[in-house]
Motif scaffolding. Structure first.
Motif, PDB file in Angstrom:
ATOM      1  N   ALA A  83       4.831   5.752  -0.417  1.00 52.21           N
ATOM      2  CA  ALA A  83       3.256   5.473  -0.455  1.00 52.21           C
ATOM      3  C   ALA A  83       2.871   4.390  -1.487  1.00 52.21           C
ATOM      4  N   ALA A  84       3.331   4.193  -2.597  1.00 52.12           N
ATOM      5  CA  ALA A  84       2.937   3.287  -3.579  1.00 52.12           C
ATOM      6  C   ALA A  84       3.238   2.145  -3.179  1.00 52.12           C
ATOM      7  N   ALA A  85       4.490   1.594  -2.305  1.00 54.90           N
ATOM      8  CA  ALA A  85       5.046   0.461  -1.962  1.00 54.90           C
ATOM      9  C   ALA A  85       4.340   0.064  -0.735  1.00 54.90           C
ATOM     10  N   VAL A  86       3.678   0.961   0.212  1.00 54.65           N
ATOM     11  CA  VAL A  86       2.871   0.592   1.247  1.00 54.65           C
ATOM     12  C   VAL A  86       1.533   0.111   1.046  1.00 54.65           C
ATOM     13  N   ALA A  87       1.155   0.850  -0.032  1.00 61.15           N
ATOM     14  CA  ALA A  87      -0.303   0.588  -0.822  1.00 61.15           C
ATOM     15  C   ALA A  87      -0.286  -0.826  -1.295  1.00 61.15           C
ATOM     16  N   VAL A  88       0.775  -1.329  -1.931  1.00 65.14           N
ATOM     17  CA  VAL A  88       0.846  -2.706  -2.632  1.00 65.14           C
ATOM     18  C   VAL A  88       0.971  -3.656  -1.594  1.00 65.14           C
ATOM     19  N   VAL A  89       1.735  -3.293  -0.473  1.00 65.43           N
ATOM     20  CA  VAL A  89       2.077  -4.378   0.734  1.00 65.43           C
ATOM     21  C   VAL A  89       0.557  -4.444   1.403  1.00 65.43           C
ATOM     22  N   ALA A  90      -0.053  -3.309   1.472  1.00 69.97           N
ATOM     23  CA  ALA A  90      -1.418  -3.475   2.417  1.00 69.97           C
ATOM     24  C   ALA A  90      -2.305  -4.152   1.562  1.00 69.97           C
ATOM     25  N   LEU A  91      -2.282  -3.926   0.183  1.00 64.49           N
ATOM     26  CA  LEU A  91      -3.398  -4.587  -0.614  1.00 64.49           C
ATOM     27  C   LEU A  91      -2.892  -6.153  -0.723  1.00 64.49           C
ATOM     28  N   GLY A  92      -1.747  -6.702  -0.568  1.00 64.19           N
ATOM     29  CA  GLY A  92      -1.358  -8.032  -0.523  1.00 64.19           C
ATOM     30  C   GLY A  92      -1.803  -8.493   0.712  1.00 64.19           C
ATOM     31  N   VAL A  93      -1.688  -7.836   1.772  1.00 65.09           N
ATOM     32  CA  VAL A  93      -2.025  -8.460   3.095  1.00 65.09           C
ATOM     33  C   VAL A  93      -3.584  -8.376   3.183  1.00 65.09           C
ATOM     34  N   TRP A  94      -4.267  -7.604   2.608  1.00 68.86           N
ATOM     35  CA  TRP A  94      -5.960  -7.611   2.492  1.00 68.86           C
ATOM     36  C   TRP A  94      -6.024  -8.873   1.719  1.00 68.86           C
TER      37      TRP A  94
END
Length: 215
Positions: A83-94
């Motif tokens: 979940a933490a990895a997905v959040a980091v990726v989503a933040l980068g995409v945003w």
């Protein structure tokens, strides 16, 4: 370490110890035999340290060392990492596709409805004489013909922008006997703002009612 009596050349000559080739063979053989005897004696004197064989047997039967198993990762810990990895990726995409700054624009004026001035007198439908002018009132509930209740003039065929309408204004009767309590808040093409009696138009379009306080 001594290896026995020393044999020199004189002793060899006295005893006739040389062979036919002139070499002393008897002295060399005696020295070798003496060295072998002393080695056997030394080997026999070596003793085994006490308890050596017991220690060897004990070490041979000792249990194997225990293997300590590493703790297994629990499923919820793995889920938290994912979940933490997905959040980091989503933040980068945003961050890459984030929208630009939003500029708030002030809301424009509400839409208006076009109404056309209508004069019931046939003779006043052409020309723009003062006798054929129709009044825009300041107050839709005051007497229409009162001296101070005039905001401007309009003529038959003028297009006005109607903002809203009140349905409980003062009743007005036109020259043909038509009555109405409807009044339209309008603005003329010259920018004059006032109230047009309902009998001075033949409007067929819906106009919103005026909110309280705008009358």
């Amino acid at each position: 370490m001594g290896v026995g009596p020393r044999y020199d050349s004189g002793a060899g000559s006295a005893g006739g110890g040389r062979d036919g080739g002139g070499r002393g063979g008897g002295a060399g053989d005696d020295a070798e035999a003496l060295l072998r005897a002393r080695l056997r004696l030394a080997d026999g004197q070596i003793e085994t340290p006490p308890g050596l064989w017991d220690r060897i047997r004990v070490s041979g039967t000792a249990p194997a060392p225990a293997v300590v198993a590493l703790p297994r990762r629990r499923p919820y810990a793995v889920a938290l990492v994912v979940a933490a990895a997905v959040a980091v990726v989503a933040l980068g995409v945003w961050w890459l596709v984030r929208p630009g700054p939003v500029t708030l624009r002030p809301a424009g004026p509400p839409p208006t409805v076009k109404v056309t001035v209508y004069n019931s007198e046939q003779a006043c439908r052409t020309g723009r004489s003062l006798e054929c002018a129709l009044r825009l009132a300041r107050d839709p509930r005051a007497e229409y013909a009162a001296r101070g209740n005039s905001a401007g003039r309009v003529w038959h065929g003028d297009d006005l922008a109607a903002h809203c309408v009140v349905t409980d204004g003062r009743m007005v009767r036109d020259e043909a006997g038509v009555t109405s309590t409807r009044w339209y808040l309008v603005t003329s093409g010259q920018g004059v703002r006032g109230w047009l009696p309902g009998v001075r138009t033949r409007n067929t379009r819906e106009v919103p009612e005026c909110p309280a306080g705008q009358e």
